[in-house]
Design an enzyme around this catalytic site. Structure first.
Site, PDB file in Angstrom:
ATOM      1  N   HIS A 152     -64.001  24.070  32.957  1.00 24.70           N
ATOM      2  CA  HIS A 152     -65.275  24.033  32.239  1.00 24.70           C
ATOM      3  C   HIS A 152     -66.002  22.714  32.483  1.00 24.70           C
ATOM      4  O   HIS A 152     -67.209  22.696  32.786  1.00 24.70           O
ATOM      5  CB  HIS A 152     -65.014  24.238  30.744  1.00 24.70           C
ATOM      6  CG  HIS A 152     -66.240  24.124  29.888  1.00 24.70           C
ATOM      7  ND1 HIS A 152     -66.943  25.223  29.464  1.00 24.70           N
ATOM      8  CD2 HIS A 152     -66.894  23.041  29.401  1.00 24.70           C
ATOM      9  CE1 HIS A 152     -67.979  24.822  28.733  1.00 24.70           C
ATOM     10  NE2 HIS A 152     -67.959  23.499  28.678  1.00 24.70           N
ATOM     11  N   GLU A 153     -65.271  21.604  32.362  1.00 19.25           N
ATOM     12  CA  GLU A 153     -65.899  20.294  32.542  1.00 19.25           C
ATOM     13  C   GLU A 153     -66.313  20.073  33.999  1.00 19.25           C
ATOM     14  O   GLU A 153     -67.381  19.511  34.279  1.00 19.25           O
ATOM     15  CB  GLU A 153     -64.955  19.193  32.067  1.00 19.25           C
ATOM     16  CG  GLU A 153     -64.659  19.235  30.582  1.00 19.25           C
ATOM     17  CD  GLU A 153     -65.919  19.233  29.729  1.00 19.25           C
ATOM     18  OE1 GLU A 153     -66.857  18.478  30.042  1.00 19.25           O
ATOM     19  OE2 GLU A 153     -65.980  20.007  28.759  1.00 19.25           O
ATOM     20  N   HIS A 156     -69.639  21.782  34.618  1.00 19.88           N
ATOM     21  CA  HIS A 156     -70.820  21.026  34.193  1.00 19.88           C
ATOM     22  C   HIS A 156     -71.285  20.088  35.307  1.00 19.88           C
ATOM     23  O   HIS A 156     -72.490  19.966  35.571  1.00 19.88           O
ATOM     24  CB  HIS A 156     -70.497  20.205  32.944  1.00 19.88           C
ATOM     25  CG  HIS A 156     -70.620  20.947  31.653  1.00 19.88           C
ATOM     26  ND1 HIS A 156     -71.734  21.685  31.309  1.00 19.88           N
ATOM     27  CD2 HIS A 156     -69.762  21.060  30.604  1.00 19.88           C
ATOM     28  CE1 HIS A 156     -71.567  22.207  30.108  1.00 19.88           C
ATOM     29  NE2 HIS A 156     -70.374  21.860  29.660  1.00 19.88           N
ATOM     30  N   GLU A 209     -73.752  25.806  28.641  1.00 22.07           N
ATOM     31  CA  GLU A 209     -72.388  26.047  28.180  1.00 22.07           C
ATOM     32  C   GLU A 209     -71.849  27.375  28.698  1.00 22.07           C
ATOM     33  O   GLU A 209     -70.683  27.475  29.098  1.00 22.07           O
ATOM     34  CB  GLU A 209     -72.342  26.023  26.646  1.00 22.07           C
ATOM     35  CG  GLU A 209     -72.515  24.639  26.046  1.00 22.07           C
ATOM     36  CD  GLU A 209     -71.412  23.688  26.464  1.00 22.07           C
ATOM     37  OE1 GLU A 209     -70.237  24.112  26.555  1.00 22.07           O
ATOM     38  OE2 GLU A 209     -71.726  22.518  26.720  1.00 22.07           O
TER      39      GLU A 209
END
Length: 280
Positions: A152-153, A156, A209
């Site tokens: 997820h990070e 980004h 997100e």
């Protein structure tokens, strides 16, 4: 000055991580594609902030953060078992980053662990990853769940969400002044420093997100981590949402819709996971 010495001493371990990730990238380039999550086009506004400049600012901010942690005795050494676990996960995810952002080819990925009760983790532009021990310990994350956080990070950074958010904020707040600086008419060094200070406090949009959830889900699945762990992760986040020190949830709000979106996309990456698992 002292942290620079320490960084050189630890460089051999980080070089080993980078070599392993690069070697795996060559092998993964030959893997067939079984499926892929669907996300929109990156925001065109991100072009207002030069990528190389933002990545340089992120690298400086990251180094400062590590220096502060080291000075407090909170930076995990290369041999720390939790850090080794995180770097192993990164070695399996990083090779699958390139299709999402061509710039990732030149990123110098780093993974570090900081001793703190905060439930937090991040990946700065340019591939600078950090986990806080709180997110591993308080949520009791297994490898699959930790891979979902990392994916997820990383997403980004790969989708350049920070670049887009800063461009939108600065363009609105500073107008022509920012434009002049970005065109080389102002103090770019000062702007880079200003940008760097914002990276740890950015709050992404719901669209950002969702993209990070889905891209991270695919990255982790391709790295042979069970995509169903994404649901377990956010269920854990929801359970602790009423607690203290949840810095991660201040920028990554949890909720039923988030879990539903993940559940709907797990079937799209299950075969990727099974293929990666069989390949060992």
């Amino acid at each position: 000055m002292c942290w620079m010495c320490d960084a050189r001493a630890a460089l051999s371990g980080r070089r080993g991580f980078l070599r392993a990730a690069t070697a795996a990238a060559g092998a993964s380039a030959l893997a067939p594609v079984w499926g892929q999550v669907q996300v929109g086009q990156p925001s065109a506004l991100r072009s207002l902030v030069p990528a190389a400049q933002l990545e340089s600012a992120a690298s400086q901010q990251y180094a400062q953060l590590l220096a502060q942690a080291r000075a407090k005795g909170a930076l995990a050494p290369d041999g720390h078992p939790q850090l080794r676990r995180l770097r192993t996960i990164a070695q399996r995810l990083v090779p699958h980053a390139l299709p999402w952002n061509e710039r990732a080819r030149q990123w110098r990925w780093e993974v570090n662990l900081i001793g703190s009760k905060q439930i937090n983790a991040f990946c700065m532009p340019g591939g600078k990853i950090a986990f806080f021990t709180g997110i591993l310990d308080q949520l009791q994350l297994n490898d699959d769940e930790a891979a979902m956080v990392m994916g997820h990070e990383m997403a980004h950074a790969l989708r350049e969400h920070a670049r887009s958010r800063i461009a939108k904020t600065q363009a609105t707040g500073l107008g022509l002044s920012l434009g002049a600086q970005l065109l080389g008419l102002g103090d770019l060094g000062r702007l880079a420093a200003d940008l760097g200070t914002q990276l740890l406090s950015l709050k992404f949009s719901r669209e950002d997100e969702t993209e990070a959830d889905l891209v991270g889900l695919e990255l982790a699945a391709r790295g042979a981590y069970d995509p169903r762990a994404s649901v377990a992760l956010w269920q854990k986040m929801a359970q602790v949402a009423g607690g203290n020190g949840l810095e991660f949830l201040s920028t990554h709000p949890s909720g039923p819709s988030r879990i539903r979106d993940l559940e709907a996309n797990i079937p799209k990456v299950e075969e990727l996971y099974e293929q990666a698992r069989r390949a060992g």
